[in-house]
Design a protein around this motif. Structure first.
Motif, PDB file in Angstrom:
ATOM      1  N   ARG A 232       0.834  -1.210   0.000  1.00 17.17           N
ATOM      2  CA  ARG A 232       0.000   0.000   0.000  1.00 17.17           C
ATOM      3  C   ARG A 232       0.865   1.255   0.000  1.00 17.17           C
ATOM      4  O   ARG A 232       0.595   2.216  -0.716  1.00 17.17           O
ATOM      5  CB  ARG A 232      -0.940  -0.018   1.215  1.00 17.17           C
ATOM      6  CG  ARG A 232      -2.262   0.685   0.943  1.00 17.17           C
ATOM      7  CD  ARG A 232      -2.968   1.034   2.229  1.00 17.17           C
ATOM      8  NE  ARG A 232      -2.077   1.768   3.104  1.00 17.17           N
ATOM      9  CZ  ARG A 232      -2.119   1.749   4.428  1.00 17.17           C
ATOM     10  NH1 ARG A 232      -3.025   1.044   5.042  1.00 17.17           N
ATOM     11  NH2 ARG A 232      -1.276   2.449   5.153  1.00 17.17           N
ATOM     12  N   ILE A 234       3.825   1.525  -1.166  1.00 19.43           N
ATOM     13  CA  ILE A 234       4.450   1.671  -2.489  1.00 19.43           C
ATOM     14  C   ILE A 234       3.465   2.260  -3.498  1.00 19.43           C
ATOM     15  O   ILE A 234       3.775   3.227  -4.189  1.00 19.43           O
ATOM     16  CB  ILE A 234       4.990   0.316  -2.998  1.00 19.43           C
ATOM     17  CG1 ILE A 234       6.097  -0.182  -2.061  1.00 19.43           C
ATOM     18  CG2 ILE A 234       5.520   0.444  -4.417  1.00 19.43           C
ATOM     19  CD1 ILE A 234       6.582  -1.577  -2.349  1.00 19.43           C
ATOM     20  N   THR A 237       2.961   5.849  -2.864  1.00 20.38           N
ATOM     21  CA  THR A 237       4.133   6.672  -3.168  1.00 20.38           C
ATOM     22  C   THR A 237       4.263   6.897  -4.667  1.00 20.38           C
ATOM     23  O   THR A 237       4.466   8.008  -5.128  1.00 20.38           O
ATOM     24  CB  THR A 237       5.421   6.000  -2.643  1.00 20.38           C
ATOM     25  OG1 THR A 237       5.266   5.767  -1.245  1.00 20.38           O
ATOM     26  CG2 THR A 237       6.634   6.884  -2.876  1.00 20.38           C
ATOM     27  N   ILE A 238       4.148   5.814  -5.423  1.00 18.52           N
ATOM     28  CA  ILE A 238       4.406   5.942  -6.863  1.00 18.52           C
ATOM     29  C   ILE A 238       3.134   6.203  -7.662  1.00 18.52           C
ATOM     30  O   ILE A 238       3.191   6.449  -8.854  1.00 18.52           O
ATOM     31  CB  ILE A 238       5.139   4.695  -7.418  1.00 18.52           C
ATOM     32  CG1 ILE A 238       4.271   3.439  -7.239  1.00 18.52           C
ATOM     33  CG2 ILE A 238       6.477   4.486  -6.718  1.00 18.52           C
ATOM     34  CD1 ILE A 238       4.870   2.209  -7.872  1.00 18.52           C
TER      35      ILE A 238
ATOM     36  N   TYR B 165      13.805   3.995  -0.211  1.00 17.15           N
ATOM     37  CA  TYR B 165      12.710   4.299  -1.126  1.00 17.15           C
ATOM     38  C   TYR B 165      11.736   3.127  -1.292  1.00 17.15           C
ATOM     39  O   TYR B 165      12.142   2.010  -1.565  1.00 17.15           O
ATOM     40  CB  TYR B 165      13.277   4.682  -2.502  1.00 17.15           C
ATOM     41  CG  TYR B 165      12.197   5.145  -3.454  1.00 17.15           C
ATOM     42  CD1 TYR B 165      11.483   6.304  -3.185  1.00 17.15           C
ATOM     43  CD2 TYR B 165      11.887   4.420  -4.593  1.00 17.15           C
ATOM     44  CE1 TYR B 165      10.482   6.727  -4.038  1.00 17.15           C
ATOM     45  CE2 TYR B 165      10.887   4.833  -5.461  1.00 17.15           C
ATOM     46  CZ  TYR B 165      10.178   5.990  -5.169  1.00 17.15           C
ATOM     47  OH  TYR B 165       9.184   6.400  -6.007  1.00 17.15           O
ATOM     48  N   PRO B 166      10.440   3.398  -1.114  1.00 10.96           N
ATOM     49  CA  PRO B 166       9.447   2.342  -1.341  1.00 10.96           C
ATOM     50  C   PRO B 166       8.965   2.356  -2.783  1.00 10.96           C
ATOM     51  O   PRO B 166       8.032   3.071  -3.111  1.00 10.96           O
ATOM     52  CB  PRO B 166       8.309   2.720  -0.377  1.00 10.96           C
ATOM     53  CG  PRO B 166       8.425   4.208  -0.198  1.00 10.96           C
ATOM     54  CD  PRO B 166       9.828   4.619  -0.579  1.00 10.96           C
ATOM     55  N   GLY B 167       9.600   1.594  -3.645  1.00 14.32           N
ATOM     56  CA  GLY B 167       9.210   1.577  -5.053  1.00 14.32           C
ATOM     57  C   GLY B 167       9.323   0.183  -5.642  1.00 14.32           C
ATOM     58  O   GLY B 167       9.872  -0.716  -5.006  1.00 14.32           O
ATOM     59  N   ILE B 168       8.803   0.036  -6.849  1.00 15.16           N
ATOM     60  CA  ILE B 168       8.798  -1.290  -7.480  1.00 15.16           C
ATOM     61  C   ILE B 168      10.227  -1.779  -7.745  1.00 15.16           C
ATOM     62  O   ILE B 168      10.610  -2.875  -7.350  1.00 15.16           O
ATOM     63  CB  ILE B 168       7.974  -1.263  -8.792  1.00 15.16           C
ATOM     64  CG1 ILE B 168       6.490  -1.006  -8.472  1.00 15.16           C
ATOM     65  CG2 ILE B 168       8.115  -2.583  -9.557  1.00 15.16           C
ATOM     66  CD1 ILE B 168       5.614  -0.804  -9.700  1.00 15.16           C
TER      67      ILE B 168
END
Lengths: 291, 319
Positions: A232, A234, A237-238, B165-168
């Motif tokens: 969630r 992530i 954020t994006i 960083y919270p990313g894919i």
């Protein structure tokens, strides 16, 4: 009982509004099938229809992995303390009490030693039902002691993770448990002793970013959710939809983050084979502990 | 470079006084300014600032720690060290601009430096990803840690990140793995490590360069297991309760010293490090100097053993 099963399966297949009678039957979260509870339990809490792995208690985990009657628990009486008097919508004290009552444990992990197909190992299993398996002082201390015991007694270590991450209610002290447990693993490594890390649903946050990802061998149960940041967080954020199967065991395997995915019924044999190939050649006798 | 001046909500009174002083100066137009009046205003400003900063709430400290004029890692590297040479890349995937590192000299001795880096203007902020590293940043740090051990150089790290960083991509390339590996490596690195929390110490992403023999913290920095906003969103189900969360989490340097997490608070000038960076650099340099002297007296075995015991002892429980 056949009528019930048929009826329920029919409704269950198109999914919604199925009332499952408490106690005797369980509904599979994956295929929606209504299954006789005993049947699931006899199958190590894996859906006999679709292979979905239900979350299980730490005690059941140990029972599945260890040779019968060989488990000796460590540090069962180590207790958490609400040293910050942390209060959000509930008091930490009350959360602890509720979890202790629900699980019969003092905190979110069981540690100890036992035999896995005759191979001695120190072992830990997270209890997700205890405050989301979160790691605070007690979990960190018990893991560290377990690893130190493995090192002192020249045997391997196995940890089954199931955790939302560091426990917020113990704040910075929880964060530091990541450093403490990782430091203990560094010493186990230097001693040439193996550590098998098993990631079960879910393994997230500070536990992923410490002990879970430091195994000499890292394995996961099918479909387990594994990650650092929560899905969630992530997607917020994006501001994007996450890919299919993102942060599932199969996705991590594909990206090179795991050694293997192992079904629950193969778990014990897989771990014992690995320990026998990596572990010390001496099948040591009794474990001794200074504490 | 630190440029411009941005005021925080609770500094409005100071802002007004400083504007008044500037107006006074401007109105003098080369003639002799009213010295008494100027001095009086300056005193008043200083006292007000001192008063405000003596009783900051945890939520306010969080704002100071994130202040956009605050000295960042590169500022410290250029002012506390000499001859900084930046080294780039993780040798695997890319160069992460949210972590900088390299070689420098501290009081003439060669050392390794590593720190989170935030950007000042919009473009730079994006390039630095707001100080939130990807796994590559932690792998760059790991490579530099290895180098420090190989050449027997002390390591100085600077912590200033909202978090990893919270990313894919970050998840796909093993954010958790990268942090975990650093924790393990730092715990037995055979050379002295000194970490300083200079701004935001955000969770695992901060600790990943924070396992050290000495952990210092700037007076108005924060260090916590989760951001107050994140904690509030989960536990209060309302990110707006970040103030309450900051208080409950005990994010400030006083609390962390009391809890035994840090070894020393580095005093900041009145009004925060950004108001008089030179003072902050000087204070930190003094602390570094004595820490290096102290750590040099230990054998490598004792150093590593002491570091183990330092982290081993952290935890509160009943046995």
């Amino acid at each position: 009982m056949i009528w019930l099963k048929k009826e329920m399966l029919k409704n269950g297949s198109d999914g919604k509004n199925v009332k499952v009678p408490k106690g005797l039957w369980v509904k599979c979260e994956q295929c929606g099938g209504i299954i006789f509870k005993k049947e699931v339990e006899n199958n190590l809490d894996v859906c006999p229809k679709c292979g979905f792995h239900f979350r299980i208690r730490a005690a059941s985990r140990l029972a599945i992995i260890l040779d019968e009657g060989t488990f000796k628990e460590f540090d069962a009486d180590v207790e958490p303390v609400d040293f910050l008097e942390f209060k959000d919508l509930k008091r930490y004290k009350d959360r602890l009490k509720a979890s202790q009552k629900e699980t019969g444990l003092k905190d979110a992990i069981i540690t100890g030693e036992g035999l896995i197909n005759g191979i001695r190992a120190c072992i830990g299993a997270f209890e997700f039902s205890f405050m989301g398996g979160s790691m605070g002082s007690v979990v960190g201390e018990k893991i560290t002691r377990m690893i130190e015991t493995a090192r002192e007694n020249v045997c391997g270590a196995v940890i089954f993770s199931a955790s939302g991450g560091a426990r917020m209610q113990e704040s910075i002290i929880s964060l530091m448990q990541m450093a403490k447990t990782s430091a203990a693993l560094a010493r186990l490594r230097s001693a040439g002793l193996p550590y098998v890390s098993v990631l079960t649903d879910p393994t997230m946050g500070g536990v992923t970013a410490s002990i879970a990802m430091l195994g000499d061998v890292i394995m996961a149960e099918p479909k387990a959710l594994i990650g650092f940041a929560g899905p969630r967080v992530i997607s917020e954020t994006i501001r994007q939809k996450l890919p299919d199967g993102f942060q599932r065991a199969e996705y991590l395997l594909e990206h090179g983050m795991l050694d293997m995915i192992v079904e629950r019924k193969q778990m014990k044999d897989t771990i014992s084979k690995l320990l026998s190939m990596l572990g010390p050649s001496t099948k040591a006798g009794n474990i001794s502990r200074a504490r | 470079m630190i440029t411009g001046r941005h005021w925080l909500e609770f500094e409005k009174g100071v802002e007004a006084l400083e504007k008044k002083a500037e107006e006074l100066k401007a109105s003098d137009k080369g003639g002799s300014p009213a010295p008494e009046e100027t001095a009086r205003l300056e005193r008043k400003t200083r006292n007000l600032l001192k008063d405000i900063y003596s009783k900051l709430t945890p939520a306010q400290i969080t704002l100071v720690a994130r202040h956009q004029d605050r000295p960042y890692t590169l500022d410290y590297l250029h002012h506390v060290f000499d001859e900084f040479i930046e080294l780039h890349g993780d040798r695997a995937f890319k160069d992460d601009h949210a972590i900088v590192g390299g070689l420098a000299r501290f009081e003439g001795e060669p050392v390794v430096v590593i720190g989170h880096q935030k950007g000042r203007n919009v473009k730079d902020k994006v390039r630095r990803n707001f100080g939130m590293p990807h796994p590559e940043g932690y792998r760059k740090a790991l490579r530099l840690l290895d180098m420090a051990e190989r050449f027997g150089r002390p390591v100085f790290t600077f912590i200033d990140t909202p978090g990893a960083y919270p990313g894919i991509g970050a998840e796909e390339r093993g954010q958790g793995t990268a942090i975990a590996k650093n924790l393990l490596r730092m715990s037995n690195l055979k050379t002295p490590v000194i970490a300083t929390v200079i701004g935001e110490g955000g969770s695992g992403g901060a600790l990943a360069i924070g396992v050290a023999d000495k952990v210092f913290m700037m007076e108005f920095a924060t260090y916590s297991v989760i951001s107050p906003e994140g904690c509030a969103a989960i536990l209060w189900k309302d990110a707006g309760k970040a103030g309450l969360a900051a208080k409950a989490l005990k994010v400030g340097s006083d609390d962390l010293l009391r809890l035994g997490i840090i070894d020393k608070i580095i005093k900041e000038p009145v009004g925060g490090a950004h108001r008089e960076p030179e003072t902050a650099y000087k204070n930190l340099k003094t602390a570094f100097s004595s820490a290096v002297k102290e750590l040099k007296t230990l054998s490598v075995a004792d150093l590593v053993d002491k570091r183990y015991r330092k982290f081993r002892a952290i935890g509160v429980f009943i046995d």
